[in-house]
Design a protein around this motif. Structure first.
Motif: not given
Length: 398
Positions: A229-235
């Protein structure tokens, strides 16, 4: 990546068998009673006696697991055939390489423990907890096979189909079986700890570690499931790996063995560092295999992670190094439930262009170096055993 299987279970077995200096695999030969001193005296373990004791303790652990599952199925008979079937299907998923029990036993023996009655049930508890995690993880992923065989959910569906129940009517029962079977395994892990001959204080401390393992793994699963549900860079993939995998796979099994052996704080801290580093490295390699591995060897689909849009370090590195045109390709294909092999090949090409696999391998090497440094602080032969495990894993991560 090569097609060689690099699961931590496979590597741990090789590190403790004929392909590493640690002796042959275990067989069920004795119940978990008595000590492991025999005619070897009470002095420090040698390399050879450590391997011998580990084999014997693994045999006792297999016996404990078998007896627990047999007794559970026998007790369930009063509940009728469906309850017995659930126990039978659960038992069919238990076993394998026993890497988590191996780590508990290695820590216990390497830090001076000798009582089989104290350690074998606790080591067996690690395997039941692992089984619970697998059953529930497969439920979350809607998987009904594992390594080419029907898992608990799949066995339930096959039985229902044979009885004429299929489709949506079967789905409810399949999902319930997976949920309840995993619950049985979790409860069984705590039950096994209660059966240990360790002191009440030691059993309480081990129980706290199992609680930690469940709570941390749940947190990791939540982050993993919500990641798409999040952008790859936000995990933070390393955090997810530590929570979802490293703690219950490596850290807690090692900690339980150390607790039962009465280890000092320094040894326990070194084991904590080692377990966290090795567990994260394992998950990072597993994520690489999830995209670049050979399913015929790994037993894992090379499409499912990409279809799910799993937020791995591999994907994050690809996005971080991608030019706008490649970002568009990743956006187009990653996370598509109908992703084809051709689409996956496009994604793999982008990952190679951005050198994402090399970046992940560098991270794996860093974590394995951290594990080696921690192993070097532990007494031999335990330190050597753990060092060999890290080295074996590095060979298969290349």
């Amino acid at each position: 990546m090569s097609g060689t299987s690099t699961t931590i279970d496979d590597v741990a077995e090789r590190s403790a068998s004929g392909t590493s200096p640690h002796g042959p695999g275990a067989a069920v030969v004795a119940p978990p009673e008595g000590t492991l001193d025999h005619d070897h005296g009470r002095g420090p373990l040698t390399h050879d006696t450590f391997a011998l004791h580990l084999d014997e303790a693994l045999a006792a652990t297999r016996t404990v697991l078998h007896e627990h599952l047999v007794q559970g199925a026998a007790s369930a008979a009063t509940g009728g055939r469906p309850v017995v079937d659930l126990w039978t299907d659960l038992a069919d998923q238990v076993g394998g390489k026993l890497v988590r029990p191996r780590l508990t036993l290695a820590a216990y023996l390497g830090l001076g423990g000798r009582d089989l009655g104290a350690v074998a049930p606790v080591a067996a508890a690690q395997e039941l907890l692992h089984t619970a995690m697998l059953v529930h993880d497969d439920l979350l992923d809607h998987d009904e096979t594992r390594r080419g065989r029907s898992n608990l959910a799949g066995a339930t569906r096959s039985r229902l189909a044979a009885a004429g129940t299929d489709g949506s009517r079967a789905d409810v029962h399949v999902q319930a079986a997976a949920l309840l079977g995993g619950d049985l395994a979790i409860a069984g892990a705590f039950d096994l700890v209660l059966s240990s001959t360790a002191t009440p204080g030691e059993r309480l401390a081990v129980t706290a570690q199992l609680v930690r393992a469940v709570q941390v793994a749940v947190a990791g699963e939540v982050l993993d499931v919500s990641g798409p549900l999040l952008a790859p860079g936000d995990v933070d993939p390393a955090l997810v790996a530590e929570l979802k995998t490293a703690t219950y796979t490596c850290v807690v099994p090692l900690a339980c063995g150390a607790i039962l052996a009465g280890a000092d704080a320094a040894s326990r801290a070194s084991l904590e560092t080692y377990g966290r580093a090795l567990g994260v490295a394992f998950q990072l390699v597993d994520d690489l295999l999830g995209v670049f591995g050979d399913p015929r060897v790994t037993g894992k689909s090379a499409l499912s992670d990409l279809r799910e849009g799993k937020r791995t370090l591999l994907l994050a590195c690809a996005y971080r190094g991608a030019e706008p045109a490649d970002v568009a390709l990743l956006d187009q294909h990653v996370g598509r439930a109908d992703l084809t092999e051709a689409g996956a090949a496009v994604v793999r090409d982008v990952m190679r262009r951005t050198e994402a696999p090399d970046a992940v391998r560098a991270s794996v090497a860093h974590h394995l170096d951290e594990a080696r440094a921690a192993a070097a602080e532990l007494p031999a032969p335990l330190g050597r055993y753990l060092l060999d495990l890290a080295d074996s894993f590095a060979d298969r991560a290349a």
